[in-house]
Motif scaffolding. Structure first.
Motif, short mmCIF file in Angstrom:
data_model
loop_
_atom_site.label_atom_id
_atom_site.label_comp_id
_atom_site.label_asym_id
_atom_site.label_seq_id
_atom_site.Cartn_x
_atom_site.Cartn_y
_atom_site.Cartn_z
N VAL A 160 -7.98 -0.32 -7.56
CA VAL A 160 -6.66 -0.50 -8.14
C VAL A 160 -5.65 0.35 -7.37
CG1 VAL A 160 -7.02 1.25 -9.94
CG2 VAL A 160 -5.27 -0.49 -10.25
N HIS A 161 -4.54 -0.27 -7.01
CA HIS A 161 -3.44 0.37 -6.28
C HIS A 161 -2.20 0.35 -7.18
CE1 HIS A 161 -5.49 -0.06 -2.23
NE2 HIS A 161 -6.23 -0.82 -3.01
N SER A 162 -1.15 1.00 -6.74
CA SER A 162 0.10 0.99 -7.49
C SER A 162 1.27 0.89 -6.51
CB SER A 162 0.24 2.24 -8.35
OG SER A 162 1.39 2.15 -9.16
N LYS A 163 1.54 -0.33 -6.05
CA LYS A 163 2.64 -0.57 -5.11
C LYS A 163 3.79 -1.24 -5.87
CE LYS A 163 2.57 -0.22 -1.05
NZ LYS A 163 3.13 0.85 -0.21
N GLU A 164 4.99 -0.75 -5.65
CA GLU A 164 6.15 -1.20 -6.40
C GLU A 164 6.93 -2.30 -5.69
OE1 GLU A 164 6.60 -0.35 -9.41
OE2 GLU A 164 5.26 1.37 -9.55
N ILE A 165 7.40 -3.26 -6.45
CA ILE A 165 8.17 -4.39 -5.91
C ILE A 165 9.49 -3.90 -5.30
CG2 ILE A 165 9.31 -4.96 -8.10
CD1 ILE A 165 7.95 -7.58 -5.65
N SER A 166 10.06 -2.85 -5.86
CA SER A 166 11.33 -2.33 -5.33
C SER A 166 11.16 -1.81 -3.91
CB SER A 166 11.89 -1.22 -6.23
OG SER A 166 10.98 -0.14 -6.31
#
Length: 199
Positions: free
Chosen positions: A83-89
């Motif tokens: 699981v990663h946490s990459k932001e659309i912004s």
């Protein structure tokens, strides 16, 4: 599905509707929703583990959206291995995510299901991702809002996590509305499958 030791396993979700069928069975002593979003998951899971040192395993039951380039159909159950946490912004240049290369966390995936890579941003992605930007995210197959916070805390406690996510929507402009339409039936399917393997 794996069979889990009920007395030593925290079975959790984002909200009560994702574990309500399990609650009716009255045989899971550690059964609690831990909140919507990475931050809420991290806070609640940390607090729960401090109060319940007998927990040696975490199982998460939840939903996810599938990115348009992934071939998983609606209603499919997947078991993330990362699981990663990459932001659309950050992807669209509207902000800068720090650290620029955020770490990811590993899970104990269940090989009975498709092992997938999950992205767990802080907000639901409602944006179309064009072909150019897709290249930066195409290793992600599904999106869920809780998995990063949960696994980050579990790693600190050295507790393995297995997650079962049922696909409820396609990530994009209509994803939230699709989720509203599909989550109940999908959750029932996931919970019933889980119960069948825990008896």
């Amino acid at each position: 599905m794996f069979k889990f030791n009920h007395k030593q396993t925290l079975i959790t979700s984002a909200f009560e509707g994702e574990i309500d069928l399990l609650r009716k069975q009255s045989k899971f002593p550690h059964l609690e929703p831990m909140g919507i979003g990475n931050l809420e998951q991290a806070i609640q899971v940390s607090s729960y583990l401090l109060q319940n040192p007998d927990v040696e395993q975490i199982v998460f039951l939840g939903s996810c959206g599938v990115y348009p380039w992934s071939s998983y159909p609606m209603g499919a159950i997947v078991s993330p291995k990362e699981v990663h946490s990459k932001e659309i912004s950050d992807l669209f240049g509207l902000g800068k995510q720090l650290p620029t290369n955020p770490p990811f966390h590993s899970l104990k995936s269940d090989p009975s299901f498709s092992e997938t890579i999950c992205n767990a941003p802080t907000t639901i992605t409602l944006q179309e991702i064009d072909a150019e930007k897709k290249k930066m995210w195409e290793h992600f197959q599904v999106e869920n809002l809780e998995m990063f916070g949960l696994t980050k805390v579990a790693e600190r406690f050295q507790i393995p996590v297995t997650a079962y996510l049922v696909i409820t929507n396609v990530v994009g402009p209509n994803g939230s509305a699709q989720w509203q339409t599909n989550w109940r039936e999908a959750s029932n399917q996931l919970q019933e499958s889980f119960l069948k393997h825990q008896t």
